[in-house]
Design a protein around this motif. Sequence first.
Motif, PDB file in Angstrom:
ATOM      1  N   ASN A 271      -0.873   8.050  -3.272  1.00 38.29           N
ATOM      2  CA  ASN A 271      -0.405   6.695  -3.085  1.00 38.29           C
ATOM      3  C   ASN A 271       1.139   6.509  -2.606  1.00 38.29           C
ATOM      4  OD1 ASN A 271      -1.628   3.781  -3.129  1.00 38.29           O
ATOM      5  ND2 ASN A 271       0.176   3.636  -4.163  1.00 38.29           N
ATOM      6  N   ALA A 272       1.711   7.212  -3.409  1.00 35.39           N
ATOM      7  CA  ALA A 272       3.495   7.368  -3.145  1.00 35.39           C
ATOM      8  C   ALA A 272       3.618   7.997  -1.602  1.00 35.39           C
ATOM      9  CB  ALA A 272       3.986   8.033  -4.226  1.00 35.39           C
ATOM     10  N   GLU A 273       2.970   8.782  -1.447  1.00 35.95           N
ATOM     11  CA  GLU A 273       3.058   9.341   0.120  1.00 35.95           C
ATOM     12  C   GLU A 273       2.901   8.158   1.207  1.00 35.95           C
ATOM     13  OE1 GLU A 273       0.625  12.451   0.605  1.00 35.95           O
ATOM     14  OE2 GLU A 273       1.665  13.941  -0.877  1.00 35.95           O
ATOM     15  N   LEU A 274       2.024   7.306   0.988  1.00 35.70           N
ATOM     16  CA  LEU A 274       1.588   6.109   1.912  1.00 35.70           C
ATOM     17  C   LEU A 274       2.738   5.199   1.660  1.00 35.70           C
ATOM     18  CD1 LEU A 274      -2.287   6.235   1.619  1.00 35.70           C
ATOM     19  CD2 LEU A 274      -0.908   7.349   3.298  1.00 35.70           C
ATOM     20  N   PHE A 275       3.093   4.814   0.416  1.00 38.89           N
ATOM     21  CA  PHE A 275       3.880   3.554   0.201  1.00 38.89           C
ATOM     22  C   PHE A 275       5.361   3.759  -0.454  1.00 38.89           C
ATOM     23  CE2 PHE A 275      -0.551   2.470   0.093  1.00 38.89           C
ATOM     24  CZ  PHE A 275      -0.939   1.830   1.331  1.00 38.89           C
ATOM     25  N   SER A 276       6.210   2.995  -0.133  1.00 40.26           N
ATOM     26  CA  SER A 276       7.334   3.127  -1.124  1.00 40.26           C
ATOM     27  C   SER A 276       7.592   2.108  -1.927  1.00 40.26           C
ATOM     28  CB  SER A 276       8.678   3.231   0.003  1.00 40.26           C
ATOM     29  OG  SER A 276       8.801   1.893   0.575  1.00 40.26           O
ATOM     30  N   ARG A 363      -4.487  -9.286  -4.775  1.00 38.00           N
ATOM     31  CA  ARG A 363      -3.488  -9.983  -3.833  1.00 38.00           C
ATOM     32  C   ARG A 363      -2.023  -9.124  -3.781  1.00 38.00           C
ATOM     33  NH1 ARG A 363       0.812 -13.419  -4.636  1.00 38.00           N
ATOM     34  NH2 ARG A 363       0.596 -13.149  -6.807  1.00 38.00           N
ATOM     35  N   VAL A 364      -1.506  -8.760  -5.002  1.00 43.26           N
ATOM     36  CA  VAL A 364      -0.232  -7.970  -4.735  1.00 43.26           C
ATOM     37  C   VAL A 364      -0.248  -6.688  -4.324  1.00 43.26           C
ATOM     38  CG1 VAL A 364       0.617  -9.489  -6.592  1.00 43.26           C
ATOM     39  CG2 VAL A 364      -0.264  -7.560  -7.377  1.00 43.26           C
ATOM     40  N   VAL A 365      -1.405  -5.895  -4.462  1.00 43.20           N
ATOM     41  CA  VAL A 365      -1.334  -4.484  -4.107  1.00 43.20           C
ATOM     42  C   VAL A 365      -1.454  -4.315  -2.612  1.00 43.20           C
ATOM     43  CG1 VAL A 365      -2.498  -2.219  -4.448  1.00 43.20           C
ATOM     44  CG2 VAL A 365      -2.078  -3.716  -6.427  1.00 43.20           C
ATOM     45  N   ARG A 366      -0.773  -3.698  -1.896  1.00 49.36           N
ATOM     46  CA  ARG A 366      -1.034  -3.289  -0.770  1.00 49.36           C
ATOM     47  C   ARG A 366      -2.407  -2.681  -0.159  1.00 49.36           C
ATOM     48  NH1 ARG A 366       3.190  -3.418   3.116  1.00 49.36           N
ATOM     49  NH2 ARG A 366       5.166  -3.751   2.217  1.00 49.36           N
ATOM     50  N   PRO A 367      -2.747  -2.922   0.968  1.00 49.32           N
ATOM     51  CA  PRO A 367      -3.945  -2.172   1.322  1.00 49.32           C
ATOM     52  C   PRO A 367      -3.800  -0.677   1.372  1.00 49.32           C
ATOM     53  CG  PRO A 367      -3.688  -4.127   2.832  1.00 49.32           C
ATOM     54  CD  PRO A 367      -2.304  -3.889   1.939  1.00 49.32           C
ATOM     55  N   GLY A 368      -4.999  -0.186   0.675  1.00 49.58           N
ATOM     56  CA  GLY A 368      -4.813   1.269   0.602  1.00 49.58           C
ATOM     57  C   GLY A 368      -4.357   1.512  -0.789  1.00 49.58           C
ATOM     58  N   GLY A 369      -3.706   0.633  -1.610  1.00 38.38           N
ATOM     59  CA  GLY A 369      -3.102   0.957  -2.573  1.00 38.38           C
ATOM     60  C   GLY A 369      -4.157   1.053  -4.008  1.00 38.38           C
ATOM     61  N   VAL A 370      -3.899   1.927  -4.894  1.00 34.00           N
ATOM     62  CA  VAL A 370      -4.745   2.192  -5.909  1.00 34.00           C
ATOM     63  C   VAL A 370      -4.557   1.306  -7.174  1.00 34.00           C
ATOM     64  CG1 VAL A 370      -3.267   3.768  -6.950  1.00 34.00           C
ATOM     65  CG2 VAL A 370      -5.873   4.121  -7.314  1.00 34.00           C
ATOM     66  N   TYR A 455      -9.587   0.932  -4.822  1.00 34.81           N
ATOM     67  CA  TYR A 455      -8.677   0.847  -3.952  1.00 34.81           C
ATOM     68  C   TYR A 455      -8.635  -0.515  -3.063  1.00 34.81           C
ATOM     69  CZ  TYR A 455      -8.096   5.952  -4.662  1.00 34.81           C
ATOM     70  OH  TYR A 455      -8.115   7.139  -5.251  1.00 34.81           O
ATOM     71  N   ALA A 456      -7.515  -0.887  -2.729  1.00 34.17           N
ATOM     72  CA  ALA A 456      -7.312  -2.145  -2.126  1.00 34.17           C
ATOM     73  C   ALA A 456      -7.867  -2.089  -0.687  1.00 34.17           C
ATOM     74  CB  ALA A 456      -6.121  -2.921  -2.204  1.00 34.17           C
ATOM     75  N   PRO A 457      -8.713  -3.053  -0.175  1.00 29.70           N
ATOM     76  CA  PRO A 457      -9.199  -2.934   1.339  1.00 29.70           C
ATOM     77  C   PRO A 457      -7.889  -3.056   2.269  1.00 29.70           C
ATOM     78  CG  PRO A 457      -9.913  -4.724   0.167  1.00 29.70           C
ATOM     79  CD  PRO A 457      -9.145  -4.218  -0.647  1.00 29.70           C
TER      80      PRO A 457
END
Length: 457
Positions: A271-276, A363-370, A455-457
Motif C-alpha cells: 500500500n505504501a508503494e502506491l500512496f504517500s 470515505r477517508v481511505v483512498r481507492p485501492g487502500g487497505v 480494499y477500497a474500490p
Amino acid sequence: MTIDLKKLQKTIEAEVNRREYERAAANADSAKPSARAPKDIVRAFELIELEGYLPPAPSKPDAPAAVTSADEAPQAQTPPPSLYRRLRGVPVVGKYIGHQRVMHFLTRARQRPGGATVKNVFILIARAMIFRIPGSYRIAHVLAAMRHMPERLDALEYHIADGYTRLRSIGLQVQNQTNQSLYTHALAIQQNEQYLMGRMQVLERRVREQALTIAQLQSQGAGTSAQAFPVRVEEPGMPAELYLEFEAHFRGSREMIRERLKANLPYFKQNAELFSDPVLDLGCGRGEWLQLLKEENIPAMGVDSNIAMIQCCTDAGLEAYVGDALQYLAALPTHSLGGLSAFHIIEHLPLDVFIRLIDEARRVVRPGGVVLFETPNPENLIVGACNFYIDPTHRNPLPPALVAFLLKARGFERVEIDRRHPADPALLLKGGDEAITGPLNRLLFGAQDYAAIGYAP
C-alpha cells in the motif's frame, strides 16, 4: 597479786610450741611434718621463764602390776629418746636448747621440705643473715615477683585477648544492629518514594487530561483542524492507568506483540508503494504497530481514547492523538488516508457504531487502500466462551462471517479472512482417531484471532 595476761599468753604459746616440737621429733617414723604444727608465732617473743607461771606437774600414777597371765598381751615398748631429748637432759646445753627462740627456729626448719635437716638449718641461718642487710628483703621480694612474671604476663595476655574478643563481638553486634536499622529505614524510604512517585504520576496524568480537554474544547470553538474532536479520557468502567496495566498483564509483552504484528507488514508495504498518504491506526494502544510502521518508513499516526496509552506513544516519539476513533475519522477529509488498521477495537463497539466506522473508513481511505480489522475469533470455543470476557470492556464476539459480510456490504472489495495465532501445540489432543481429534483441536485450540482485510474500490 597482779598477773600480766599478755605476758602469760606469750609464755604459754612458747611452751605449747616447745611441746609440739618434742611430739613431732618423737614421731620419727612420719615422713611429713604434722599438719597441726604451729606457724611462726613467737618471732618477737621476749625471753621469759615459763616455769614460774605453770602449775606443778601432776603426780604419775603407780606402775601397774606385772602381767602374770600368759594370755595377756605385752605392753608396747617406749621409743628411744631423740637427740633433742638427750640434749635437753644435758645441764648446760639443755638450757639453751629449750629456749623458745631455739624451739621456734627448729620448728621452722621442721616445716621445710625434708624436715629439720642440717641443710634446712643452714638455709634458715643464711636467710636470717641476708635479711638483716638493709634492702635485701626488698630485693628478694622483687626477685620473687620477677620469678612469677612470665605466668603473670601469660595471664595478662590471656585477659587482653579475651577482652579484645569481647570487644570485637560487641562491635559486630552493634554493626549488625546498625545495618539492620539502616536497611529498615532505607526500605521505608524506598516504599515512601514509590508511593510518592505513583501519586505524582496520577496527578501528572490528570493535569495532562485537563490540558488536553481544554485544548480540544478551544479547537472545537475555533471550528478548525482534524484534531478537533471530543475526548473520552477513560475506558468505560475502568480508569485509564488501570486499563494500561490490564493490557500489559493479559495481552502480553511488547516483544511478543511486535512479533505478532509483523505478519501485517506485507499488506501495508504494498500500500505504501502506491500512496504517500499516512496509515491511521485506530486504538493504537502502546504503539507497537506504529513503531513497526515507522521502522519500515511507512508514514503512520494513531488515535486512542486512553490518555495513558497515548503518553506511551508520545514518549516513544510516535505521532498519536487522544480521541474517539469514530469522531476522529468523521473529522478527516475524504480520501486522506492511504490505509487504516484497527487491532482489537471493533469488539468494544456496538454494532451500529461499528457500521458507521466502516462507512467512515470507506470515505477517508483512498481507492485501492487497505483496511484491516483484527479481533478475537469466536470460532475457537475457549476464546468465545471464556477468554473473550476477560476484558470487561468487550461487548460481544463478532464471527468472521459477519465482519466479512459488513465490509462487503459497505463497499470494500477483495475481502478476506486471515485466521491467526493458534494455541500452544502442546495442548493439542493426540489420539489414533484423527476424525475426532482433528475437529476438536480446531474448535478448542485453533486460531485465537482473525483479521478481516478489505480494499477500497
